[in-house]
Scaffold this motif. Structure first.
Motif, PDB file in Angstrom:
ATOM      1  N   SER A 109      10.774  15.489   0.360  1.00 29.52           N
ATOM      2  CA  SER A 109      11.552  15.842  -0.833  1.00 29.52           C
ATOM      3  C   SER A 109      12.961  15.243  -0.777  1.00 29.52           C
ATOM      4  CB  SER A 109      11.614  17.356  -1.039  1.00 29.52           C
ATOM      5  OG  SER A 109      12.279  17.969   0.039  1.00 29.52           O
ATOM      6  N   ARG A 110      13.582  15.261   0.378  1.00 31.16           N
ATOM      7  CA  ARG A 110      14.925  14.659   0.519  1.00 31.16           C
ATOM      8  C   ARG A 110      14.861  13.136   0.362  1.00 31.16           C
ATOM      9  NH1 ARG A 110      19.855  14.346  -0.588  1.00 31.16           N
ATOM     10  NH2 ARG A 110      21.259  13.662   1.038  1.00 31.16           N
ATOM     11  N   MET A 111      13.821  12.512   0.932  1.00 31.72           N
ATOM     12  CA  MET A 111      13.676  11.060   0.791  1.00 31.72           C
ATOM     13  C   MET A 111      13.463  10.680  -0.676  1.00 31.72           C
ATOM     14  SD  MET A 111      11.681   9.761   4.231  1.00 31.72           S
ATOM     15  CE  MET A 111      10.230  10.792   4.006  1.00 31.72           C
ATOM     16  N   GLU A 112      12.657  11.464  -1.398  1.00 30.50           N
ATOM     17  CA  GLU A 112      12.451  11.207  -2.832  1.00 30.50           C
ATOM     18  C   GLU A 112      13.754  11.364  -3.607  1.00 30.50           C
ATOM     19  OE1 GLU A 112       9.247  13.185  -4.832  1.00 30.50           O
ATOM     20  OE2 GLU A 112       7.856  12.768  -3.174  1.00 30.50           O
ATOM     21  N   GLN A 113      14.512  12.394  -3.291  1.00 34.39           N
ATOM     22  CA  GLN A 113      15.793  12.629  -3.963  1.00 34.39           C
ATOM     23  C   GLN A 113      16.735  11.431  -3.763  1.00 34.39           C
ATOM     24  OE1 GLN A 113      18.012  15.852  -2.221  1.00 34.39           O
ATOM     25  NE2 GLN A 113      19.379  16.036  -3.973  1.00 34.39           N
ATOM     26  N   ILE A 114      16.832  10.940  -2.537  1.00 33.31           N
ATOM     27  CA  ILE A 114      17.696   9.793  -2.243  1.00 33.31           C
ATOM     28  C   ILE A 114      17.160   8.545  -2.940  1.00 33.31           C
ATOM     29  CG2 ILE A 114      18.492   8.256  -0.393  1.00 33.31           C
ATOM     30  CD1 ILE A 114      18.562  10.805   1.415  1.00 33.31           C
ATOM     31  N   ALA A 115      15.853   8.338  -2.908  1.00 37.87           N
ATOM     32  CA  ALA A 115      15.253   7.171  -3.560  1.00 37.87           C
ATOM     33  C   ALA A 115      15.540   7.188  -5.057  1.00 37.87           C
ATOM     34  CB  ALA A 115      13.745   7.129  -3.296  1.00 37.87           C
ATOM     35  N   ARG A 116      15.418   8.345  -5.700  1.00 38.06           N
ATOM     36  CA  ARG A 116      15.734   8.450  -7.136  1.00 38.06           C
ATOM     37  C   ARG A 116      17.186   8.078  -7.400  1.00 38.06           C
ATOM     38  NH1 ARG A 116      12.243  12.817  -6.856  1.00 38.06           N
ATOM     39  NH2 ARG A 116      13.914  14.314  -6.569  1.00 38.06           N
ATOM     40  N   GLN A 117      18.101   8.531  -6.529  1.00 42.69           N
ATOM     41  CA  GLN A 117      19.525   8.215  -6.704  1.00 42.69           C
ATOM     42  C   GLN A 117      19.777   6.719  -6.528  1.00 42.69           C
ATOM     43  OE1 GLN A 117      22.064  10.348  -7.769  1.00 42.69           O
ATOM     44  NE2 GLN A 117      23.018   8.354  -8.039  1.00 42.69           N
ATOM     45  N   PRO A 124       9.567   3.372 -13.027  1.00 38.26           N
ATOM     46  CA  PRO A 124       9.378   4.694 -13.637  1.00 38.26           C
ATOM     47  C   PRO A 124       9.380   5.878 -12.657  1.00 38.26           C
ATOM     48  CG  PRO A 124       7.334   3.440 -13.675  1.00 38.26           C
ATOM     49  CD  PRO A 124       8.408   2.522 -13.176  1.00 38.26           C
ATOM     50  N   SER A 125       8.954   5.635 -11.427  1.00 39.16           N
ATOM     51  CA  SER A 125       8.850   6.738 -10.478  1.00 39.16           C
ATOM     52  C   SER A 125       8.994   6.205  -9.058  1.00 39.16           C
ATOM     53  CB  SER A 125       7.487   7.435 -10.614  1.00 39.16           C
ATOM     54  OG  SER A 125       7.270   8.313  -9.532  1.00 39.16           O
ATOM     55  N   VAL A 126       9.647   7.043  -8.204  1.00 36.56           N
ATOM     56  CA  VAL A 126       9.760   6.660  -6.789  1.00 36.56           C
ATOM     57  C   VAL A 126       8.420   6.768  -6.075  1.00 36.56           C
ATOM     58  CG1 VAL A 126      12.202   7.257  -6.629  1.00 36.56           C
ATOM     59  CG2 VAL A 126      10.474   8.999  -6.086  1.00 36.56           C
ATOM     60  N   GLU A 167      12.415   7.195   8.491  1.00 33.67           N
ATOM     61  CA  GLU A 167      12.070   8.384   7.724  1.00 33.67           C
ATOM     62  C   GLU A 167      12.967   9.558   8.112  1.00 33.67           C
ATOM     63  OE1 GLU A 167       9.881   6.497   9.350  1.00 33.67           O
ATOM     64  OE2 GLU A 167       8.503   5.735   7.837  1.00 33.67           O
ATOM     65  N   LEU A 168      13.335  10.356   7.124  1.00 29.20           N
ATOM     66  CA  LEU A 168      14.127  11.563   7.371  1.00 29.20           C
ATOM     67  C   LEU A 168      13.195  12.660   7.855  1.00 29.20           C
ATOM     68  CD1 LEU A 168      16.429  11.550   4.213  1.00 29.20           C
ATOM     69  CD2 LEU A 168      16.865  10.550   6.470  1.00 29.20           C
ATOM     70  N   ARG A 169      13.697  13.489   8.735  1.00 31.02           N
ATOM     71  CA  ARG A 169      12.872  14.538   9.330  1.00 31.02           C
ATOM     72  C   ARG A 169      13.582  15.882   9.275  1.00 31.02           C
ATOM     73  NH1 ARG A 169       8.306  12.831  10.846  1.00 31.02           N
ATOM     74  NH2 ARG A 169       8.009  10.690  11.461  1.00 31.02           N
ATOM     75  N   VAL A 170      12.766  16.916   9.204  1.00 33.37           N
ATOM     76  CA  VAL A 170      13.204  18.291   9.411  1.00 33.37           C
ATOM     77  C   VAL A 170      12.326  18.790  10.538  1.00 33.37           C
ATOM     78  CG1 VAL A 170      13.374  20.599   8.435  1.00 33.37           C
ATOM     79  CG2 VAL A 170      13.817  18.629   6.979  1.00 33.37           C
ATOM     80  N   GLY A 171      12.902  18.904  11.720  1.00 31.45           N
ATOM     81  CA  GLY A 171      12.105  19.227  12.894  1.00 31.45           C
ATOM     82  C   GLY A 171      11.146  18.095  13.172  1.00 31.45           C
ATOM     83  N   ASN A 173       0.814  -1.213   0.000  1.00 30.67           N
ATOM     84  CA  ASN A 173       0.000   0.000   0.000  1.00 30.67           C
ATOM     85  C   ASN A 173       0.852   1.269   0.000  1.00 30.67           C
ATOM     86  OD1 ASN A 173       0.809  -0.713   2.654  1.00 30.67           O
ATOM     87  ND2 ASN A 173      -0.681   0.718   3.488  1.00 30.67           N
ATOM     88  N   LEU A 174       2.199   1.115   0.038  1.00 31.72           N
ATOM     89  CA  LEU A 174       3.115   2.260   0.034  1.00 31.72           C
ATOM     90  C   LEU A 174       3.883   2.310  -1.269  1.00 31.72           C
ATOM     91  CD1 LEU A 174       4.586   1.936   3.652  1.00 31.72           C
ATOM     92  CD2 LEU A 174       2.672   3.372   2.887  1.00 31.72           C
ATOM     93  N   ASP A 175       4.379   3.498  -1.607  1.00 34.88           N
ATOM     94  CA  ASP A 175       5.179   3.639  -2.820  1.00 34.88           C
ATOM     95  C   ASP A 175       6.639   3.276  -2.547  1.00 34.88           C
ATOM     96  OD1 ASP A 175       6.412   5.875  -1.598  1.00 34.88           O
ATOM     97  OD2 ASP A 175       5.000   7.257  -2.496  1.00 34.88           O
ATOM     98  N   VAL A 176       7.479   3.374  -3.577  1.00 35.69           N
ATOM     99  CA  VAL A 176       8.885   2.990  -3.494  1.00 35.69           C
ATOM    100  C   VAL A 176       9.603   3.775  -2.393  1.00 35.69           C
ATOM    101  CG1 VAL A 176      11.080   2.970  -4.745  1.00 35.69           C
ATOM    102  CG2 VAL A 176       8.975   2.308  -5.921  1.00 35.69           C
ATOM    103  N   THR A 177       9.445   5.086  -2.383  1.00 37.97           N
ATOM    104  CA  THR A 177      10.123   5.921  -1.389  1.00 37.97           C
ATOM    105  C   THR A 177       9.712   5.545   0.026  1.00 37.97           C
ATOM    106  OG1 THR A 177      10.324   7.762  -2.933  1.00 37.97           O
ATOM    107  CG2 THR A 177      10.501   8.297  -0.604  1.00 37.97           C
ATOM    108  N   SER A 178       8.425   5.379   0.246  1.00 39.97           N
ATOM    109  CA  SER A 178       7.933   5.043   1.589  1.00 39.97           C
ATOM    110  C   SER A 178       8.459   3.695   2.053  1.00 39.97           C
ATOM    111  CB  SER A 178       6.412   5.066   1.606  1.00 39.97           C
ATOM    112  OG  SER A 178       5.949   6.372   1.339  1.00 39.97           O
TER     113      SER A 178
END
Length: 143
Positions: free
Chosen positions: A118-126, A136-138, A108-112, A96-101
Motif C-alpha cells: 500500500s505504501r509503495m502504491e501510494q508513492i508510485a501514484r505520487q 491510468p493505474s500504478v 521494495e518497502l517493508r513492514v517487518g 511481467n510486472l506492473d508500474v509499482t513493482s
C-alpha cells in the motif's frame, strides 16, 4: 541552507580507466529546482559522471558535495541514502510486472518481514502525478 549553495557540487572530478582519461578536472553545480542536461558525443564521459554521482564508480581525483557537505558515495545504496536516484538511458523494465513493482524493483518497502504494497502504491501514484503521467493505474501491466 542558502539558495546559493548547490544541492550537488562536483569539483576537479577525474576518472581514468588504465591509459584512458574519461574525465579530467570536471566541475559541475546543480541548484535546487534546476534541470541540468549532460550533452556530448559518445565517449565524452556523461555516463561516467552520472555513475560517480550514483555510487557506481568512484572518482580518482576531485570531490563531491551534497548541500555544501563533502560526501563519499561508495555504492548506489549510499547514493539513495543521500536522496540520489539514477534513471539510466537503457530501458530495463520487467514487462511481467506492473508500474509499482517496476518502480520499486530491488528496493521494495517493508513492514517487518512483509512487503508494504500500500505504501509503495501510494508513492508510485505520487511519482506519476509529479511527472504528469497519463498512465491510468500504478497496477497497470507494462505489456
Amino acid at each position: 541552507m542558502s539558495s546559493d549553495v548547490p544541492l550537488l557540487s562536483m569539483r576537479g572530478i577525474t576518472k581514468r580507466f588504465a591509459a584512458v582519461e574519461a574525465l579530467v578536472g570536471v566541475d559541475l553545480d546543480v541548484h535546487a529546482h534546476e534541470v541540468v542536461a549532460l550533452v556530448g558525443d559518445n565517449g565524452a564521459g556523461k555516463s561516467t559522471l552520472a555513475k560517480m554521482v550514483s555510487g557506481v564508480l568512484a572518482p580518482d581525483a576531485g570531490f563531491i558535495e551534497i548541500a555544501g557537505e563533502q560526501v563519499t558515495i561508495p555504492t548506489p545504496t549510499a547514493a539513495r541514502g543521500l536522496g540520489i536516484a539514477t534513471v539510466f538511458q537503457d530501458l530495463a523494465l520487467c514487462e511481467n510486472l506492473d508500474v509499482t513493482s517496476n518502480l520499486f524493483l530491488g528496493r521494495e518497502l517493508r513492514v517487518g518481514a512483509s512487503r508494504d504494497d500500500s505504501r509503495m502504491e501510494q508513492i508510485a501514484r505520487q511519482v506519476l502525478r509529479d511527472l504528469n503521467s497519463r498512465i491510468p493505474s500504478v497496477r497497470s501491466p507494462l505489456s
